[in-house]
Motif scaffolding. Structure first.
Motif, PDB file in Angstrom:
ATOM      1  N   THR A   1      43.775  35.776  42.288  1.00  0.00           N
ATOM      2  CA  THR A   1      43.020  36.447  41.375  1.00  0.00           C
ATOM      3  C   THR A   1      43.456  38.005  41.389  1.00  0.00           C
ATOM      4  O   THR A   1      43.638  38.482  42.476  1.00  0.00           O
ATOM      5  N   PHE A   2      43.388  38.446  40.299  1.00  0.00           N
ATOM      6  CA  PHE A   2      43.502  40.014  40.309  1.00  0.00           C
ATOM      7  C   PHE A   2      42.263  40.797  40.683  1.00  0.00           C
ATOM      8  O   PHE A   2      41.247  40.855  39.760  1.00  0.00           O
ATOM      9  N   TYR A   3      41.923  41.569  41.607  1.00  0.00           N
ATOM     10  CA  TYR A   3      40.616  42.104  41.902  1.00  0.00           C
ATOM     11  C   TYR A   3      40.931  43.594  41.617  1.00  0.00           C
ATOM     12  O   TYR A   3      42.021  44.232  41.625  1.00  0.00           O
ATOM     13  N   VAL A   4      39.709  43.934  41.150  1.00  0.00           N
ATOM     14  CA  VAL A   4      39.843  45.367  40.769  1.00  0.00           C
ATOM     15  C   VAL A   4      38.999  46.487  41.956  1.00  0.00           C
ATOM     16  O   VAL A   4      39.531  47.306  42.146  1.00  0.00           O
ATOM     17  N   THR A   5      37.921  45.781  42.425  1.00  0.00           N
ATOM     18  CA  THR A   5      37.398  46.469  43.306  1.00  0.00           C
ATOM     19  C   THR A   5      37.006  45.197  44.560  1.00  0.00           C
ATOM     20  O   THR A   5      37.022  44.132  43.920  1.00  0.00           O
ATOM     21  N   ALA A   6      36.947  45.637  45.804  1.00  0.00           N
ATOM     22  CA  ALA A   6      36.643  44.591  46.954  1.00  0.00           C
ATOM     23  C   ALA A   6      35.266  44.678  47.394  1.00  0.00           C
ATOM     24  O   ALA A   6      34.855  44.666  48.623  1.00  0.00           O
ATOM     25  N   GLY A   7      34.301  44.428  46.402  1.00  0.00           N
ATOM     26  CA  GLY A   7      32.927  44.237  47.088  1.00  0.00           C
ATOM     27  C   GLY A   7      32.404  45.414  47.526  1.00  0.00           C
ATOM     28  O   GLY A   7      31.464  45.115  48.616  1.00  0.00           O
ATOM     29  N   GLN A   8      32.730  46.730  47.016  1.00  0.00           N
ATOM     30  CA  GLN A   8      32.154  47.670  47.835  1.00  0.00           C
ATOM     31  C   GLN A   8      32.047  48.784  46.766  1.00  0.00           C
ATOM     32  O   GLN A   8      32.510  48.774  45.669  1.00  0.00           O
ATOM     33  N   GLY A   9      31.215  49.825  47.051  1.00  0.00           N
ATOM     34  CA  GLY A   9      30.922  51.048  46.118  1.00  0.00           C
ATOM     35  C   GLY A   9      30.189  50.500  44.900  1.00  0.00           C
ATOM     36  O   GLY A   9      29.565  49.576  44.801  1.00  0.00           O
ATOM     37  N   THR A  10      30.052  51.644  43.919  1.00  0.00           N
ATOM     38  CA  THR A  10      29.033  51.200  42.817  1.00  0.00           C
ATOM     39  C   THR A  10      30.066  50.652  41.657  1.00  0.00           C
ATOM     40  O   THR A  10      31.296  51.131  41.512  1.00  0.00           O
ATOM     41  N   VAL A  11      29.470  49.688  40.881  1.00  0.00           N
ATOM     42  CA  VAL A  11      29.986  49.539  39.866  1.00  0.00           C
ATOM     43  C   VAL A  11      29.705  50.361  38.420  1.00  0.00           C
ATOM     44  O   VAL A  11      28.328  50.487  38.390  1.00  0.00           O
ATOM     45  N   SER A  12      30.653  50.890  37.789  1.00  0.00           N
ATOM     46  CA  SER A  12      30.475  51.726  36.793  1.00  0.00           C
ATOM     47  C   SER A  12      30.350  50.709  35.528  1.00  0.00           C
ATOM     48  O   SER A  12      30.917  49.576  35.188  1.00  0.00           O
ATOM     49  N   ALA A  13      29.534  51.084  34.717  1.00  0.00           N
ATOM     50  CA  ALA A  13      28.981  50.424  33.415  1.00  0.00           C
ATOM     51  C   ALA A  13      30.414  50.187  32.406  1.00  0.00           C
ATOM     52  O   ALA A  13      31.298  49.805  32.970  1.00  0.00           O
ATOM     53  N   GLY A  14      30.402  50.669  31.211  1.00  0.00           N
ATOM     54  CA  GLY A  14      31.522  50.588  30.331  1.00  0.00           C
ATOM     55  C   GLY A  14      31.677  49.244  29.713  1.00  0.00           C
ATOM     56  O   GLY A  14      30.647  48.421  29.675  1.00  0.00           O
ATOM     57  N   ASP A  15      32.841  48.901  29.764  1.00  0.00           N
ATOM     58  CA  ASP A  15      33.160  47.638  28.907  1.00  0.00           C
ATOM     59  C   ASP A  15      32.973  46.383  29.768  1.00  0.00           C
ATOM     60  O   ASP A  15      33.415  45.318  29.433  1.00  0.00           O
ATOM     61  N   THR A  16      32.531  46.558  30.997  1.00  0.00           N
ATOM     62  CA  THR A  16      32.545  45.343  31.968  1.00  0.00           C
ATOM     63  C   THR A  16      31.264  44.366  31.800  1.00  0.00           C
ATOM     64  O   THR A  16      31.087  43.722  32.469  1.00  0.00           O
ATOM     65  N   GLY A  17      30.432  44.893  30.734  1.00  0.00           N
ATOM     66  CA  GLY A  17      29.205  44.283  30.947  1.00  0.00           C
ATOM     67  C   GLY A  17      28.346  44.940  31.670  1.00  0.00           C
ATOM     68  O   GLY A  17      28.659  45.991  32.310  1.00  0.00           O
ATOM     69  N   SER A  18      27.477  44.228  32.294  1.00  0.00           N
ATOM     70  CA  SER A  18      26.502  44.773  33.444  1.00  0.00           C
ATOM     71  C   SER A  18      26.776  43.846  34.694  1.00  0.00           C
ATOM     72  O   SER A  18      26.043  42.934  34.659  1.00  0.00           O
ATOM     73  N   PRO A  19      27.588  43.925  35.494  1.00  0.00           N
ATOM     74  CA  PRO A  19      27.900  42.891  36.563  1.00  0.00           C
ATOM     75  C   PRO A  19      26.362  43.031  37.570  1.00  0.00           C
ATOM     76  O   PRO A  19      26.218  43.994  37.940  1.00  0.00           O
ATOM     77  N   ALA A  20      26.101  41.659  37.575  1.00  0.00           N
ATOM     78  CA  ALA A  20      24.720  41.557  38.213  1.00  0.00           C
ATOM     79  C   ALA A  20      25.068  41.491  39.567  1.00  0.00           C
ATOM     80  O   ALA A  20      26.248  40.776  39.922  1.00  0.00           O
ATOM     81  N   PRO A  21      24.158  41.887  40.609  1.00  0.00           N
ATOM     82  CA  PRO A  21      24.609  41.729  41.851  1.00  0.00           C
ATOM     83  C   PRO A  21      24.630  40.373  42.249  1.00  0.00           C
ATOM     84  O   PRO A  21      23.908  39.438  41.473  1.00  0.00           O
ATOM     85  N   GLY A  22      25.139  39.823  43.221  1.00  0.00           N
ATOM     86  CA  GLY A  22      25.188  38.563  43.651  1.00  0.00           C
ATOM     87  C   GLY A  22      23.925  37.979  44.307  1.00  0.00           C
ATOM     88  O   GLY A  22      23.115  38.794  44.306  1.00  0.00           O
ATOM     89  N   PRO A  23      23.808  36.748  44.337  1.00  0.00           N
ATOM     90  CA  PRO A  23      22.385  36.227  44.832  1.00  0.00           C
ATOM     91  C   PRO A  23      21.971  36.927  46.183  1.00  0.00           C
ATOM     92  O   PRO A  23      20.714  37.161  46.406  1.00  0.00           O
ATOM     93  N   ALA A  24      22.776  37.246  46.974  1.00  0.00           N
ATOM     94  CA  ALA A  24      22.427  37.855  48.235  1.00  0.00           C
ATOM     95  C   ALA A  24      22.139  39.458  48.021  1.00  0.00           C
ATOM     96  O   ALA A  24      21.735  40.069  49.051  1.00  0.00           O
ATOM     97  N   GLY A  25      22.328  39.856  46.793  1.00  0.00           N
ATOM     98  CA  GLY A  25      22.393  41.470  46.600  1.00  0.00           C
ATOM     99  C   GLY A  25      23.248  42.154  47.123  1.00  0.00           C
ATOM    100  O   GLY A  25      22.994  43.501  46.850  1.00  0.00           O
ATOM    101  N   GLN A  26      24.384  41.858  47.392  1.00  0.00           N
ATOM    102  CA  GLN A  26      25.369  42.621  47.634  1.00  0.00           C
ATOM    103  C   GLN A  26      26.164  43.266  46.460  1.00  0.00           C
ATOM    104  O   GLN A  26      26.060  42.760  45.273  1.00  0.00           O
ATOM    105  N   THR A  27      26.842  44.416  46.673  1.00  0.00           N
ATOM    106  CA  THR A  27      27.564  44.858  45.577  1.00  0.00           C
ATOM    107  C   THR A  27      28.674  43.742  45.283  1.00  0.00           C
ATOM    108  O   THR A  27      29.382  43.496  46.001  1.00  0.00           O
ATOM    109  N   PRO A  28      28.864  43.480  43.807  1.00  0.00           N
ATOM    110  CA  PRO A  28      29.691  42.388  43.648  1.00  0.00           C
ATOM    111  C   PRO A  28      31.416  43.141  43.723  1.00  0.00           C
ATOM    112  O   PRO A  28      31.856  44.086  43.260  1.00  0.00           O
ATOM    113  N   SER A  29      32.349  42.001  43.787  1.00  0.00           N
ATOM    114  CA  SER A  29      33.697  42.356  43.414  1.00  0.00           C
ATOM    115  C   SER A  29      34.041  42.280  42.247  1.00  0.00           C
ATOM    116  O   SER A  29      33.437  41.435  41.313  1.00  0.00           O
ATOM    117  N   LEU A  30      34.723  43.274  41.426  1.00  0.00           N
ATOM    118  CA  LEU A  30      35.374  43.065  40.262  1.00  0.00           C
ATOM    119  C   LEU A  30      36.643  42.602  40.356  1.00  0.00           C
ATOM    120  O   LEU A  30      37.406  43.032  40.884  1.00  0.00           O
TER     121      LEU A  30
END
Ligand code: DAH
Length: 354
Positions: free
Chosen positions: A157-186
């Motif tokens: 899989t091509f990862y864009v970010t590795a589950g850290q930092g903040t996710v910017s909006a834009g054309d990525t929709g709005s990535p919801a945090p995972g069930p455990a509330g961590q910042t998601p990998s993109l």
């Protein structure tokens, strides 16, 4: 014969020769014979020097006049012959139809996608859309894919970010945090199944969607793989939905897209988001032409109750099925194309054939 007496007959002979030249090559030949270094007119001019002084002015004038006349005749004949050479061999037929300019057409993948969509629309499906840059929750977790599943590996899989930092909006929709509330990998979505989740999160059942779109995998390009390709996802959720509905639907669409002689068969398989799961094989004149009785073409199954739980649908009330298949595969079978990379090279010699 005196010098002056020689001029006129020589000139007349030269003129006749130049005027008789049938084409430009013959004209050059004639010019050489008379006016070239070893030409007959040139030879006569050379004799001028040997004449007695008193005769020279008249002789010189006469030979120069003759030479000028020959030069003019040569130029005349040359332009006439050039015009003749430029003329078309056959006369123009002004009544023949005009030549059509190539104005371009839809890419073969777009054509196949549109045919598939048209077919699903007939039976009540609507097109849904979702982000190509997706979070790992929608691509994997919500689809019941365990954390250690090989598809989630960075090798696949091509990862864009590795589950850290903040996710910017834009054309990525709005990535919801995972069930455990961590910042998601993109990541770049590996399949269109993520859009099942996005649609079910947003709307209550019933759902009847198809999702055409681009997906990405870390594959090396070869005749059957490309790091990006297209899929069509389908999802149907309602009360009392069965595998029979699934099979009937798939059969209807494939018959429309690949021919009335298409036969469909389901083979048991495993996907984390469906239970039971199947692979769909199909057979037709097209597969026989490729030397195969059956060709695997899609994955499908009944939506897993855990997936319904994840989007807040009650699995005791709602049932559904889903499927996903690759569009290139269908186009390759339909058009007899043997290398997936051709779709992405944008060579008009290939594209204009469809
Ligand atoms: N996502 C699967 C793939 O990319 C295809 C698939 C299989 C989609 C089963 C589905 C499904 O919706 O139920 O290979």
């Amino acid at each position: 014969m005196s010098f002056l007496d020689q001029i006129e007959p020589l000139k007349q002979a030269a003129l006749a020769d130049l005027r008789a030249a049938a084409d430009l090559a013959a004209l050059e030949q004639a010019k050489g014979n008379w006016m070239g270094t070893h030409g007959q007119v040139t030879a006569l001019m050379k004799q001028l020097g040997a004449l007695p002084k008193a005769e020279k002015p008249a002789a010189g004038k006469a030979i120069n006049a003759a030479k000028a006349e020959l030069d003019a005749a040569l130029a005349d004949r040359r332009s006439a012959l050039e015009l003749q050479a430029a003329r078309p061999e056959a006369p123009t037929d002004f009544t023949s139809p005009g030549r059509r300019r190539f104005v371009g057409k839809l890419h073969p993948l777009t054509q196949v996608t549109e045919d598939i969509i048209r077919s699903f629309r007939k039976i009540g499906f609507v097109v849904a859309d979702g982000p190509e840059v997706e979070d790992d929750y929608h691509c994997f977790d919500a689809l019941n894919t365990p954390a250690d599943h090989p598809a989630r590996d960075t090798q696949d899989t091509f990862y864009v970010t590795a589950g850290q930092g903040t996710v910017s909006a834009g054309d990525t929709g709005s990535p919801a945090p995972g069930p455990a509330g961590q910042t998601p990998s993109l990541l770049l979505r590996t399949h269109t199944s993520s859009v099942q989740i996005r649609v079910m999160e947003k709307q209550p059942p019933p759902v009847r969607i198809i999702v055409p779109g681009r997906v990405y995998r870390r594959d090396n390009a070869d005749a059957t793989h490309n790091p990006t390709f297209q899929q069509i996802e389908g999802l149907y959720v309602d009360r009392g939905v069965t595998v029979g509905d699934l099979k009937g639907t798939v059969e209807f669409v494939f018959k429309e897209v690949l021919g009335g002689d298409v036969k469909i068969r389901f083979r048991p398989h495993y996907f984390s988001y469906t239970e039971p799961s199947y692979e769909i094989d199909f057979a037709s004149a097209l597969t026989r032409k490729m030397g195969k009785d059956w060709l695997e073409i899609a994955g499908c199954g009944m939506v897993h109750p855990q997936v319904f739980e994840n989007v807040g649908y009650d699995p005791e009330v709602w049932t559904g099925w889903a499927f996903g298949f690759g569009i290139e595969r269908i186009a390759m079978i339909r058009y007899g194309i043997n290398d997936i990379r051709l779709f992405y090279e944008n060579d008009v010699r290939f594209l204009r054939q469809f």
